[in-house]
Design a protein around this motif. Sequence first.
Motif, PDB file in Angstrom:
ATOM      1  N   LEU A 314      49.049 -13.925 -24.511  1.00  0.00           N
ATOM      2  CA  LEU A 314      49.533 -12.762 -25.259  1.00  0.00           C
ATOM      3  C   LEU A 314      48.951 -12.727 -26.672  1.00  0.00           C
ATOM      4  CD1 LEU A 314      53.310 -12.753 -24.253  1.00  0.00           C
ATOM      5  CD2 LEU A 314      51.559 -11.137 -23.496  1.00  0.00           C
ATOM      6  N   ILE A 315      48.797 -13.888 -27.278  1.00  0.00           N
ATOM      7  CA  ILE A 315      48.392 -13.962 -28.675  1.00  0.00           C
ATOM      8  C   ILE A 315      46.878 -13.999 -28.839  1.00  0.00           C
ATOM      9  CG2 ILE A 315      48.534 -15.408 -30.759  1.00  0.00           C
ATOM     10  CD1 ILE A 315      51.295 -16.210 -29.889  1.00  0.00           C
ATOM     11  N   SER A 316      46.177 -14.462 -27.807  1.00  0.00           N
ATOM     12  CA  SER A 316      44.744 -14.691 -27.964  1.00  0.00           C
ATOM     13  C   SER A 316      43.892 -13.455 -27.756  1.00  0.00           C
ATOM     14  CB  SER A 316      44.279 -15.772 -26.982  1.00  0.00           C
ATOM     15  OG  SER A 316      44.436 -15.316 -25.641  1.00  0.00           O
ATOM     16  N   ALA A 317      44.501 -12.287 -27.556  1.00  0.00           N
ATOM     17  CA  ALA A 317      43.727 -11.068 -27.309  1.00  0.00           C
ATOM     18  C   ALA A 317      42.816 -10.746 -28.485  1.00  0.00           C
ATOM     19  CB  ALA A 317      44.675  -9.903 -27.043  1.00  0.00           C
ATOM     20  N   THR A 318      41.569 -10.432 -28.183  1.00  0.00           N
ATOM     21  CA  THR A 318      40.584 -10.045 -29.199  1.00  0.00           C
ATOM     22  C   THR A 318      39.814  -8.825 -28.716  1.00  0.00           C
ATOM     23  OG1 THR A 318      39.022 -11.668 -28.267  1.00  0.00           O
ATOM     24  CG2 THR A 318      40.290 -12.352 -30.196  1.00  0.00           C
ATOM     25  N   TRP A 319      39.207  -8.135 -29.658  1.00  0.00           N
ATOM     26  CA  TRP A 319      38.451  -6.933 -29.349  1.00  0.00           C
ATOM     27  C   TRP A 319      37.079  -6.999 -30.015  1.00  0.00           C
ATOM     28  CZ3 TRP A 319      43.551  -7.279 -30.306  1.00  0.00           C
ATOM     29  CH2 TRP A 319      44.435  -6.706 -29.390  1.00  0.00           C
ATOM     30  N   CYS A 320      36.149  -6.241 -29.483  1.00  0.00           N
ATOM     31  CA  CYS A 320      34.796  -6.183 -30.038  1.00  0.00           C
ATOM     32  C   CYS A 320      34.534  -4.756 -30.520  1.00  0.00           C
ATOM     33  CB  CYS A 320      33.781  -6.573 -28.957  1.00  0.00           C
ATOM     34  SG  CYS A 320      32.057  -6.550 -29.504  1.00  0.00           S
ATOM     35  N   ILE A 321      34.068  -4.622 -31.742  1.00  0.00           N
ATOM     36  CA  ILE A 321      33.754  -3.289 -32.282  1.00  0.00           C
ATOM     37  C   ILE A 321      32.373  -3.316 -32.932  1.00  0.00           C
ATOM     38  CG2 ILE A 321      36.174  -2.705 -32.700  1.00  0.00           C
ATOM     39  CD1 ILE A 321      35.628  -3.256 -35.705  1.00  0.00           C
ATOM     40  N   CYS A 322      31.776  -2.146 -33.059  1.00  0.00           N
ATOM     41  CA  CYS A 322      30.481  -2.038 -33.724  1.00  0.00           C
ATOM     42  C   CYS A 322      30.676  -2.028 -35.233  1.00  0.00           C
ATOM     43  CB  CYS A 322      29.766  -0.757 -33.292  1.00  0.00           C
ATOM     44  SG  CYS A 322      29.167  -0.819 -31.590  1.00  0.00           S
ATOM     45  N   LYS A 323      29.762  -2.673 -35.930  1.00  0.00           N
ATOM     46  CA  LYS A 323      29.812  -2.686 -37.385  1.00  0.00           C
ATOM     47  C   LYS A 323      29.300  -1.352 -37.935  1.00  0.00           C
ATOM     48  CE  LYS A 323      28.699  -7.645 -37.557  1.00  0.00           C
ATOM     49  NZ  LYS A 323      27.716  -8.658 -38.029  1.00  0.00           N
ATOM     50  N   ASP A 324      29.640  -1.096 -39.196  1.00  0.00           N
ATOM     51  CA  ASP A 324      29.054   0.080 -39.848  1.00  0.00           C
ATOM     52  C   ASP A 324      27.542  -0.098 -39.925  1.00  0.00           C
ATOM     53  OD1 ASP A 324      31.414   1.495 -40.389  1.00  0.00           O
ATOM     54  OD2 ASP A 324      31.837   0.225 -42.124  1.00  0.00           O
ATOM     55  N   GLY A 325      26.812   0.979 -39.659  1.00  0.00           N
ATOM     56  CA  GLY A 325      25.358   0.870 -39.707  1.00  0.00           C
ATOM     57  C   GLY A 325      24.670   2.173 -39.376  1.00  0.00           C
ATOM     58  N   ASN A 326      23.382   2.103 -39.238  1.00  0.00           N
ATOM     59  CA  ASN A 326      22.563   3.269 -38.929  1.00  0.00           C
ATOM     60  C   ASN A 326      22.885   3.775 -37.526  1.00  0.00           C
ATOM     61  OD1 ASN A 326      19.915   4.398 -37.642  1.00  0.00           O
ATOM     62  ND2 ASN A 326      19.657   4.651 -39.861  1.00  0.00           N
ATOM     63  N   ASP A 327      23.085   5.084 -37.409  1.00  0.00           N
ATOM     64  CA  ASP A 327      23.462   5.663 -36.114  1.00  0.00           C
ATOM     65  C   ASP A 327      22.409   5.421 -35.044  1.00  0.00           C
ATOM     66  OD1 ASP A 327      25.844   6.517 -37.078  1.00  0.00           O
ATOM     67  OD2 ASP A 327      25.393   8.682 -37.016  1.00  0.00           O
ATOM     68  N   THR A 328      21.147   5.368 -35.425  1.00  0.00           N
ATOM     69  CA  THR A 328      20.075   5.143 -34.447  1.00  0.00           C
ATOM     70  C   THR A 328      20.207   3.759 -33.816  1.00  0.00           C
ATOM     71  OG1 THR A 328      18.568   6.599 -35.676  1.00  0.00           O
ATOM     72  CG2 THR A 328      17.581   5.071 -34.088  1.00  0.00           C
ATOM     73  N   ILE A 329      20.479   2.753 -34.660  1.00  0.00           N
ATOM     74  CA  ILE A 329      20.643   1.385 -34.165  1.00  0.00           C
ATOM     75  C   ILE A 329      21.901   1.270 -33.312  1.00  0.00           C
ATOM     76  CG2 ILE A 329      21.030  -1.012 -34.849  1.00  0.00           C
ATOM     77  CD1 ILE A 329      19.381  -0.471 -37.351  1.00  0.00           C
ATOM     78  N   LEU A 330      22.994   1.906 -33.788  1.00  0.00           N
ATOM     79  CA  LEU A 330      24.246   1.845 -33.031  1.00  0.00           C
ATOM     80  C   LEU A 330      24.109   2.561 -31.690  1.00  0.00           C
ATOM     81  CD1 LEU A 330      26.989   2.398 -35.784  1.00  0.00           C
ATOM     82  CD2 LEU A 330      26.123   0.251 -34.815  1.00  0.00           C
ATOM     83  N   GLN A 331      23.283   3.620 -31.646  1.00  0.00           N
ATOM     84  CA  GLN A 331      23.065   4.332 -30.385  1.00  0.00           C
ATOM     85  C   GLN A 331      22.363   3.433 -29.377  1.00  0.00           C
ATOM     86  OE1 GLN A 331      24.126   7.613 -29.581  1.00  0.00           O
ATOM     87  NE2 GLN A 331      23.591   6.856 -27.533  1.00  0.00           N
ATOM     88  N   LYS A 332      21.416   2.609 -29.863  1.00  0.00           N
ATOM     89  CA  LYS A 332      20.748   1.657 -28.970  1.00  0.00           C
ATOM     90  C   LYS A 332      21.743   0.643 -28.409  1.00  0.00           C
ATOM     91  CE  LYS A 332      16.133   1.863 -31.086  1.00  0.00           C
ATOM     92  NZ  LYS A 332      15.071   1.071 -31.796  1.00  0.00           N
ATOM     93  N   THR A 333      22.651   0.190 -29.273  1.00  0.00           N
ATOM     94  CA  THR A 333      23.683  -0.751 -28.820  1.00  0.00           C
ATOM     95  C   THR A 333      24.588  -0.086 -27.790  1.00  0.00           C
ATOM     96  OG1 THR A 333      23.680  -1.880 -30.961  1.00  0.00           O
ATOM     97  CG2 THR A 333      25.615  -2.192 -29.567  1.00  0.00           C
ATOM     98  N   LEU A 334      24.961   1.155 -28.062  1.00  0.00           N
ATOM     99  CA  LEU A 334      25.794   1.920 -27.138  1.00  0.00           C
ATOM    100  C   LEU A 334      25.105   2.077 -25.794  1.00  0.00           C
ATOM    101  CD1 LEU A 334      28.020   3.951 -26.290  1.00  0.00           C
ATOM    102  CD2 LEU A 334      26.815   5.697 -27.618  1.00  0.00           C
ATOM    103  N   ASP A 335      23.844   2.455 -25.804  1.00  0.00           N
ATOM    104  CA  ASP A 335      23.102   2.654 -24.564  1.00  0.00           C
ATOM    105  C   ASP A 335      22.981   1.350 -23.778  1.00  0.00           C
ATOM    106  OD1 ASP A 335      22.776   5.293 -25.228  1.00  0.00           O
ATOM    107  OD2 ASP A 335      20.765   5.018 -26.092  1.00  0.00           O
TER     108      ASP A 335
END
Length: 396
Positions: A314-335
């Motif tokens: 119950l306590i060990s739950a973690t999540w992964c999110i994208c850092k703030d950055g250039n939309d082009t780079i984040l789009q590559k990560t998304l894809d």
Amino acid sequence: MSMETAESAAPQLALADTDVNWDRLDKTRFHIIGALLFTVQSALIHPTAVVKTRMQVAGFGSQMTGLSIFKNIIRTDGIPGIYRGFGTSAIGSLPGRVLALTSLEVSKDMMLKYTENFNMPEATRVGVANAVAGMVSNLFSCVYFVPLDVICQRLMVQGLPGTISCNGPFDVIQKVRKVEGFRGLYRGFGLTAITQTPASALWWGAYGAAQHNIWRILGYKDMQKKPSHLEMFAVQATAGTIAGACSSIVTTPIDTVKTRLQVIDEYGVGRPSVIKTTKTLLKEDGWRGFYRGFGPRFLNISFYGTTMIVTYELISATWCICKDGNDTILQKTLDYACGAGADCNPIHTNGPCYNPNSVRAHCSYAVNSYFQRNRQLPTACDFSGTATIITSDPSK
């Protein structure tokens, strides 16, 4: 993990990743929130400890079952009777748990690394590491918990023949020290170490081996399938019950002698000893007397261990999110995340998670989906440094 090589290096869920992984646990959060959850858990199982202790200390010829003793306590003392010693136990156990879990974490990690190159089945390796960690943890915590056990158990058996009447934990300490000095608070230390160390080693070892074998029985031999959280809970609870049974069968006789040694004072001339306690127990009930309180002890061990594992989940739950950055780079990560196995349908147009409609929001959803599908492995949330792990739910 670079996205160019991630396809071949994507983390697979090994059997070890379904076990307790202290490395991904927020320790502060575990100890603070866990303190509350463990207190609630202690309140639920404390009556079984009282019944078990009174069964083990009962005098000659006592054939009362755990249920009959429970009913008798309720009839004579009411609810407070089955919670004798609870306040002392609940408050006193808080720092002890930190000590026990910290030593468990460190020793288990060391054993897993030490046996990494050993030629043995994975279930055996994990079982051995859990067993050694449990043994080391209890050797450290015995120094703290033995005096607490002496105090709590004396409060639990107030009124039984051979025990001294005390008014609260401080009165117990004063009377014990007056008669035996400081060492009186450590009466039964050797037996506690002998009892609790193998009990913990057996519990953790049996738990680790049992859950890995259950996964194989359920068809997760190669772990290509990903178990759901409900399956995880069911397997862990079942493994905890099996571990509790194994531990109780082996250690209850020693625990019975230890409990009587810590709370009964009337053994004639001289200081109470293991030999005197054993002879008295044999005279009263024969060999069957050593298994007094087996049922309540089994319930106590099983429920305590399983609750700790569930608390961890119950306590060990973690999540992964994208850092703030250039939309082009984040789009590559998304894809990449969507192509590597993340469920991206909810962020498509008209999908339930389409809004907020931003590259970073969609990127965070995709990498978290990938991260959760890989059981929150740290290596599953890197994406060339464009993502990070957090411990608070980003959807709230």
